[in-house]
Design an enzyme around this catalytic site. Structure first.
Site, short mmCIF file in Angstrom:
data_model
loop_
_atom_site.label_atom_id
_atom_site.label_comp_id
_atom_site.label_asym_id
_atom_site.label_seq_id
_atom_site.Cartn_x
_atom_site.Cartn_y
_atom_site.Cartn_z
N ARG A 108 39.66 54.22 47.24
CA ARG A 108 39.31 53.72 45.89
C ARG A 108 37.90 54.20 45.50
O ARG A 108 37.65 54.55 44.35
CB ARG A 108 39.39 52.20 45.84
CG ARG A 108 40.84 51.70 45.84
CD ARG A 108 40.93 50.22 46.18
NE ARG A 108 40.36 49.36 45.18
CZ ARG A 108 39.96 48.11 45.42
NH1 ARG A 108 40.07 47.59 46.64
NH2 ARG A 108 39.47 47.37 44.46
N ARG A 160 43.60 41.11 49.67
CA ARG A 160 44.29 41.93 48.67
C ARG A 160 44.77 43.19 49.36
O ARG A 160 44.04 43.77 50.17
CB ARG A 160 43.27 42.30 47.57
CG ARG A 160 43.77 42.03 46.18
CD ARG A 160 42.67 42.24 45.19
NE ARG A 160 42.51 43.66 44.83
CZ ARG A 160 41.74 44.07 43.83
NH1 ARG A 160 41.05 43.21 43.12
NH2 ARG A 160 41.65 45.35 43.53
N ARG A 210 38.54 54.44 33.25
CA ARG A 210 38.24 54.91 34.60
C ARG A 210 38.22 56.43 34.69
O ARG A 210 37.98 56.97 35.76
CB ARG A 210 39.28 54.37 35.56
CG ARG A 210 38.83 53.04 36.21
CD ARG A 210 39.80 52.73 37.23
NE ARG A 210 39.60 51.92 38.35
CZ ARG A 210 39.67 50.61 38.43
NH1 ARG A 210 39.72 49.88 37.34
NH2 ARG A 210 39.65 49.99 39.57
N ARG A 265 36.45 40.59 51.44
CA ARG A 265 36.94 39.73 50.36
C ARG A 265 38.28 39.10 50.73
O ARG A 265 39.15 39.77 51.28
CB ARG A 265 37.08 40.59 49.10
CG ARG A 265 37.56 39.84 47.89
CD ARG A 265 37.23 40.57 46.63
NE ARG A 265 38.03 41.78 46.43
CZ ARG A 265 37.97 42.51 45.33
NH1 ARG A 265 37.14 42.20 44.36
NH2 ARG A 265 38.72 43.58 45.22
N LYS A 280 32.16 43.22 38.77
CA LYS A 280 32.58 43.22 37.36
C LYS A 280 33.41 42.00 37.02
O LYS A 280 33.25 41.41 35.96
CB LYS A 280 33.40 44.48 37.03
CG LYS A 280 32.66 45.79 37.23
CD LYS A 280 33.47 46.98 36.71
CE LYS A 280 34.81 47.18 37.40
NZ LYS A 280 34.71 47.52 38.83
P1 AMP Z 1 40.74 46.82 40.13
O1 AMP Z 1 41.15 45.41 40.33
O2 AMP Z 1 40.02 47.06 38.82
O3 AMP Z 1 39.97 47.38 41.30
O4 AMP Z 1 42.09 47.69 40.02
C1 AMP Z 1 43.02 47.73 41.05
C2 AMP Z 1 43.92 48.95 40.93
O5 AMP Z 1 44.60 48.92 39.67
C3 AMP Z 1 43.18 50.29 40.93
O6 AMP Z 1 42.91 50.74 42.24
C4 AMP Z 1 44.19 51.18 40.20
O7 AMP Z 1 45.27 51.51 41.03
C5 AMP Z 1 44.72 50.24 39.14
N1 AMP Z 1 43.90 50.31 37.90
C6 AMP Z 1 43.12 49.34 37.36
N2 AMP Z 1 42.52 49.77 36.24
C7 AMP Z 1 42.93 51.04 36.04
C8 AMP Z 1 42.66 52.04 35.06
N3 AMP Z 1 41.82 51.82 34.04
N4 AMP Z 1 43.29 53.25 35.19
C9 AMP Z 1 44.12 53.49 36.20
N5 AMP Z 1 44.42 52.61 37.17
C10 AMP Z 1 43.83 51.39 37.10
#
Ligand code: AMP
Length: 210
Positions: A166, A155, A92, A126, A16
């Site tokens: 996740r 990360r 989400r 990654r 994404k």
């Molecule tokens: P991402 O980079 O999109 O994988 O997001 C990393 C982390 O940020 C996720 O594992 C969540 O802990 C938090 N996060 C990101 N977007 C959301 C969302 N829409 N709702 C809740 N937590 C989020």
């Protein structure tokens, strides 16, 4: 359609972020991403909200979702100043879908499909260059410069254990979001296991035909 309002869905590691950056450049829309917004504000004090933890970091490092009220406020603020946008990492869960529907309409909803084995492989391999923010992969996109290779970091939430969590959280909370848009008849699915430029060709076609 001058400034499209686009939502991109897909599991962590589906691509994404990569596709959103290209969409943002090509269609001249703002990239709104909750993951990056939260990473830049990981230590934000949310103790006044009386939640389980006092900062986003504690949720994120365990692979859990940050509470809706924190994330909804970030998106509401970002969208209020954007004409067109590519929204990435949100909604989400179904509560966030409802919040989003109160904020804006969408012109395109697309989903990147990638199998779970491939997601684990992509995420655990990654690496990021802390100096430039560039993303590499141990196998698919290794750093050629040894100086860069040496400073690459993983990360915190890309460890295998957190990746599995996740993906579990994704299946439980976010797959219903895909079903919701699917039932509404607006979901456009793209094969996310192709090479990034092939994914982009399909993504661009979906947006242009919307
Ligand atoms: P991402 O980079 O999109 O994988 O997001 C990393 C982390 O940020 C996720 O594992 C969540 O802990 C938090 N996060 C990101 N977007 C959301 C969302 N829409 N709702 C809740 N937590 C989020």
């Amino acid at each position: 359609m001058a400034q499209p309002r686009i939502l991109i869905l897909g599991a962590p590691g589906a691509g994404k972020g990569t596709q959103s950056a290209t969409i943002s450049d090509h269609f001249d829309v703002e990239h709104v991403t909750t993951g990056d917004a939260l990473r830049s504000n990981k230590q934000m004090d949310i103790s006044h909200l009386d939640l389980e933890y006092e900062t986003p970091a504690e949720y994120m490092d365990q692979g859990e979702l940050v509470p809706d009220e924190v994330v909804n406020a970030i998106v509401d603020e970002a969208l209020s100043s954007a004409d067109g946008f590519i929204l990435d990492g949100y909604p989400r869960n179904l509560e966030q879908v409802e919040a989003l529907e109160g904020m804006t309409d969408l012109d395109v909803v697309l989903a990147l499909d990638v199998s779970e084995d491939e997601l684990v492989h992509r995420l655990t391999g990654r690496r990021m260059d802390p100096e430039t923010g560039d993303i590499y992969h141990l196998e698919y996109n290794p750093a050629e410069d040894p100086a860069v290779e040496e400073r690459l970091v993983q990360r915190e939430d890309d460890s295998e254990e957190t990746v599995r969590e996740r993906l579990r959280v994704y299946r439980e909370n976010t797959e219903p979001v895909l079903e919701y848009y699917g039932d509404k008849g607006v979901l456009e699915r793209v094969d996310g296991e192709q090479a990034p430029d092939e994914v982009w060709e399909d993504v661009r076609a979906v947006i242009e035909n919307a």
